[in-house]
Design a protein around this motif. Sequence first.
Motif, PDB file in Angstrom:
ATOM      1  N   ALA A  92      -1.432   8.783   3.637  1.00  0.00           N
ATOM      2  CA  ALA A  92      -1.135   9.675   4.751  1.00  0.00           C
ATOM      3  C   ALA A  92      -0.367   8.962   5.859  1.00  0.00           C
ATOM      4  N   PRO A  93       0.553   9.656   6.532  1.00  0.00           N
ATOM      5  CA  PRO A  93       1.300   9.066   7.652  1.00  0.00           C
ATOM      6  C   PRO A  93       0.548   9.170   8.975  1.00  0.00           C
ATOM      7  N   LYS A  94       1.125   8.545   9.989  1.00  0.00           N
ATOM      8  CA  LYS A  94       0.657   8.644  11.375  1.00  0.00           C
ATOM      9  C   LYS A  94      -0.785   8.185  11.530  1.00  0.00           C
ATOM     10  N   ASN A  95      -1.128   7.110  10.845  1.00  0.00           N
ATOM     11  CA  ASN A  95      -2.496   6.615  10.913  1.00  0.00           C
ATOM     12  C   ASN A  95      -2.633   5.548  11.996  1.00  0.00           C
ATOM     13  N   PHE A  96      -3.846   5.364  12.494  1.00  0.00           N
ATOM     14  CA  PHE A  96      -4.192   4.335  13.465  1.00  0.00           C
ATOM     15  C   PHE A  96      -3.398   4.492  14.767  1.00  0.00           C
ATOM     16  N   ARG A  97      -3.955   5.239  15.678  1.00  0.00           N
ATOM     17  CA  ARG A  97      -3.385   5.426  17.015  1.00  0.00           C
ATOM     18  C   ARG A  97      -4.453   5.152  18.066  1.00  0.00           C
ATOM     19  N   ARG A  98      -4.093   4.378  19.050  1.00  0.00           N
ATOM     20  CA  ARG A  98      -4.957   4.088  20.194  1.00  0.00           C
ATOM     21  C   ARG A  98      -6.351   3.631  19.748  1.00  0.00           C
ATOM     22  N   CYS A  99      -6.347   2.737  18.773  1.00  0.00           N
ATOM     23  CA  CYS A  99      -7.587   2.140  18.281  1.00  0.00           C
ATOM     24  C   CYS A  99      -7.694   0.699  18.781  1.00  0.00           C
ATOM     25  N   LYS A 100      -8.913   0.195  18.891  1.00  0.00           N
ATOM     26  CA  LYS A 100      -9.150  -1.179  19.318  1.00  0.00           C
ATOM     27  C   LYS A 100     -10.067  -1.859  18.317  1.00  0.00           C
ATOM     28  N   GLY A 101      -9.663  -3.064  17.891  1.00  0.00           N
ATOM     29  CA  GLY A 101     -10.485  -3.788  16.939  1.00  0.00           C
ATOM     30  C   GLY A 101     -10.330  -3.260  15.523  1.00  0.00           C
ATOM     31  N   VAL A 102      -9.104  -3.370  14.966  1.00  0.00           N
ATOM     32  CA  VAL A 102      -8.811  -2.834  13.632  1.00  0.00           C
ATOM     33  C   VAL A 102      -8.493  -3.985  12.682  1.00  0.00           C
ATOM     34  N   SER A 103      -9.127  -3.973  11.520  1.00  0.00           N
ATOM     35  CA  SER A 103      -8.885  -5.002  10.515  1.00  0.00           C
ATOM     36  C   SER A 103      -8.552  -4.342   9.187  1.00  0.00           C
ATOM     37  N   LEU A 104      -7.383  -4.698   8.627  1.00  0.00           N
ATOM     38  CA  LEU A 104      -6.980  -4.219   7.303  1.00  0.00           C
ATOM     39  C   LEU A 104      -6.772  -5.417   6.386  1.00  0.00           C
ATOM     40  N   ARG A 105      -7.390  -5.379   5.215  1.00  0.00           N
ATOM     41  CA  ARG A 105      -7.221  -6.431   4.215  1.00  0.00           C
ATOM     42  C   ARG A 105      -6.965  -5.791   2.862  1.00  0.00           C
ATOM     43  N   ARG A 106      -5.892  -6.238   2.235  1.00  0.00           N
ATOM     44  CA  ARG A 106      -5.522  -5.750   0.902  1.00  0.00           C
ATOM     45  C   ARG A 106      -5.425  -4.219   0.902  1.00  0.00           C
ATOM     46  N   VAL A 107      -4.560  -3.752   1.785  1.00  0.00           N
ATOM     47  CA  VAL A 107      -4.360  -2.307   1.961  1.00  0.00           C
ATOM     48  C   VAL A 107      -2.887  -1.984   1.759  1.00  0.00           C
ATOM     49  N   SER A 108      -2.621  -0.857   1.093  1.00  0.00           N
ATOM     50  CA  SER A 108      -1.266  -0.367   0.903  1.00  0.00           C
ATOM     51  C   SER A 108      -1.098   0.956   1.643  1.00  0.00           C
ATOM     52  N   ILE A 109       0.034   1.056   2.396  1.00  0.00           N
ATOM     53  CA  ILE A 109       0.339   2.287   3.148  1.00  0.00           C
ATOM     54  C   ILE A 109       1.768   2.697   2.786  1.00  0.00           C
ATOM     55  N   PRO A 110       1.965   3.432   1.693  1.00  0.00           N
ATOM     56  CA  PRO A 110       3.324   3.735   1.230  1.00  0.00           C
ATOM     57  C   PRO A 110       4.052   4.795   2.048  1.00  0.00           C
ATOM     58  N   ASN A 111       3.354   5.476   2.943  1.00  0.00           N
ATOM     59  CA  ASN A 111       3.979   6.489   3.792  1.00  0.00           C
ATOM     60  C   ASN A 111       3.546   6.236   5.232  1.00  0.00           C
TER      61      ASN A 111
END
Length: 288
Positions: A92-111
């Motif tokens: 999905a597009p338009k993810n993660f807005r105005r967030c604090k303390g975000v951790s992504l590991r081994r993640v794919s975001i093709p859109n």
Amino acid sequence: MEKMKIEQEVLTGERALFQQSGLHITDTVFQDGESPLKECRDIEMERGVFKWKYPLWYSRDITVKDSSWREMARAGVWYTDNVSVEDSLIEAPKNFRRCKGVSLRRVSIPNAQETFWNCSDVTLEDVSVKGDYFGMNSENLKIDGLKLVGGYAFDGIKNAEIRNVQLLTKDAFWNSENVTVYDSFISGEYLGWNAKNLTLINCTVESNQGMCYIENLVMKNCRLLNTDLAFEYSTVDVEVTGSIDSIKNPYGGTIKADSINEIIMEEVDVSKTEITCGSDKEILCKAI
């Protein structure tokens, strides 16, 4: 306290688990219905699927593993703090807005259109994304292992340490401040315009009219491929291994390279910039 378990469910309807806390969710599909985990706290999810809009808004302390956001789960994580996502696929597009303390590991975001806007305290590790305007106006980023395809990446970011990335993007790092990039490959036009305190260490760059209008550009042990009209109106401390195709109107500082094919100085004070080239770095290249 042991979390309440939700296992192998298909949940539908708006706000399916509104204001819940202390949940361990496994093998569960959030079908139709907006905002299923809105205003939630202390949630762990494994092997889950979000299929509809706004799944995580105004939530706290969220851990997601081995899960997926389908294309219509857009605007998925907004106004949510302390969120960790691992080994997951976000369609999905338009993810993660105005967030604090975000951790992504081994993640794919093709859109990844318009993703990671106005976030802070962000860690990305082994992440791949495709989409324009990634990371705009976010701050306090630590990135190690990112593959990105898409224009206008990291516009307006502040305080970033970036390592081992491959960026195929135009207009990257525009309006950024206090960014250091190590051991990376960057390809795209107009790199870094209007930035302040941009440092590239052991990087390979390919950029038409790159690194212009920058206040305090530092490049150490970098390579410039097919890069012309570089450094216009920038203050620079540049050391390049190999050749530079062309330099135009640096505002001041030092530039060192093995060879420089063209130097253009028009309507700038030549005395403010020292340009040297050659293997011994002792030959002064005059403006032509």
